[in-house]
Design a protein around this motif. Structure first.
Motif, mmCIF file in Angstrom:
data_model
loop_
_atom_site.group_PDB
_atom_site.id
_atom_site.type_symbol
_atom_site.label_atom_id
_atom_site.label_comp_id
_atom_site.label_asym_id
_atom_site.label_seq_id
_atom_site.Cartn_x
_atom_site.Cartn_y
_atom_site.Cartn_z
ATOM 1 N N ASP A 147 16.379 -1.666 4.126
ATOM 2 C CA ASP A 147 17.234 -0.499 3.892
ATOM 3 C C ASP A 147 16.560 0.825 4.245
ATOM 4 O O ASP A 147 17.240 1.854 4.340
ATOM 5 N N TYR A 148 15.249 0.830 4.420
ATOM 6 C CA TYR A 148 14.530 2.081 4.667
ATOM 7 C C TYR A 148 13.165 1.784 5.280
ATOM 8 O O TYR A 148 12.659 0.670 5.218
ATOM 9 N N GLU A 149 12.576 2.812 5.864
ATOM 10 C CA GLU A 149 11.213 2.762 6.399
ATOM 11 C C GLU A 149 10.316 3.549 5.452
ATOM 12 O O GLU A 149 10.768 4.488 4.799
ATOM 13 N N GLY A 150 9.042 3.200 5.401
ATOM 14 C CA GLY A 150 8.125 3.886 4.493
ATOM 15 C C GLY A 150 8.407 3.452 3.069
ATOM 16 O O GLY A 150 8.922 2.356 2.829
ATOM 17 N N GLY A 151 8.085 4.321 2.124
ATOM 18 C CA GLY A 151 8.338 3.997 0.724
ATOM 19 C C GLY A 151 7.507 2.839 0.222
ATOM 20 O O GLY A 151 7.908 2.128 -0.691
ATOM 21 N N ASP A 152 6.333 2.675 0.819
ATOM 22 C CA ASP A 152 5.470 1.548 0.455
ATOM 23 C C ASP A 152 4.601 1.894 -0.746
ATOM 24 O O ASP A 152 4.074 3.001 -0.849
ATOM 25 N N LEU A 153 4.435 0.928 -1.639
ATOM 26 C CA LEU A 153 3.553 1.057 -2.788
ATOM 27 C C LEU A 153 2.166 0.559 -2.401
ATOM 28 O O LEU A 153 2.013 -0.576 -1.946
ATOM 29 N N TYR A 154 1.185 1.429 -2.559
ATOM 30 C CA TYR A 154 -0.217 1.071 -2.338
ATOM 31 C C TYR A 154 -0.952 1.198 -3.663
ATOM 32 O O TYR A 154 -0.708 2.138 -4.417
#
Length: 184
Positions: A147-154
């Motif tokens: 649904d989206y790009e990015g928004g990754d949890l690190y």
């Protein structure tokens, strides 16, 4: 007061043996995720800007919209999360959660284009507090990864983002630094 002094004075220890996140697959199925999202979207509570620490706003650190929900208002979800968090804690972290699984209100967080949350920890220890009672933090993935790009949890110490399969739960010690990268 330095953390070592807090540990001595209040016999508060941080489990430093396991500081890595753990992952629980399929905590919710896709329909349950959609049901919860629809419940939150249709609630009468308005979104507020995400804040940091003592309710300060700083767009260089955090850009998000949040709604709050009391665990008792979604008891079916709370029961499931308590079971998974307790199981993972018993298996991996071994924190004393006695009485601590009365969750504080859940944050339902919405990241839109440009939304992010820079490196931070979830233990908000201030001069007025002796120590934070929060031991574990978790993120429940409610949307489809496509649904989206990015928004990754690190999480600090790992060079790759956490998995974000819909319905999955990522659990990590609250004293671990983590971030959500900008959504594109």
């Amino acid at each position: 007061m330095h953390i070592k002094e807090l540990q001595k004075k209040y016999d508060y220890t941080i489990n430093t043996f396991v500081n890595l996140p753990v992952y629980a697959d399929s905590v919710l199925d896709s329909d349950e995720c959609d049901e919860f999202v629809n419940l939150m979207e249709s609630s009468s509570e308005n979104y507020s800007d995400g804040f940091i620490g003592n309710k300060n706003s700083n767009s260089s650190v955090r850009v998000s919209k949040i709604k709050w929900i009391a665990p008792k208002d979604v008891q079916w979800l709370t029961d499931r999360l308590v079971n998974v968090v307790n199981f993972m804690n018993d298996k991996y972290y071994k924190f004393d959660l006695n009485g601590l699984c009365n969750f504080t209100p859940f944050q339902f967080i919405k990241y839109e284009d440009g939304g992010h949350y820079d490196w931070h920890i979830d233990q908000n220890i201030t001069a007025d507090e002796i120590y934070s009672t929060r031991r574990l933090s978790f993120t429940l993935q409610l949307s489809d990864t496509t649904d989206y790009e990015g928004g990754d949890l690190y999480v600090s110490g790992l060079n790759e983002p956490m998995r974000r399969d819909k319905g999955s739960l990522t659990i990590f010690p609250s004293h671990c630094r983590h971030q959500v990268t900008p959504v594109e």
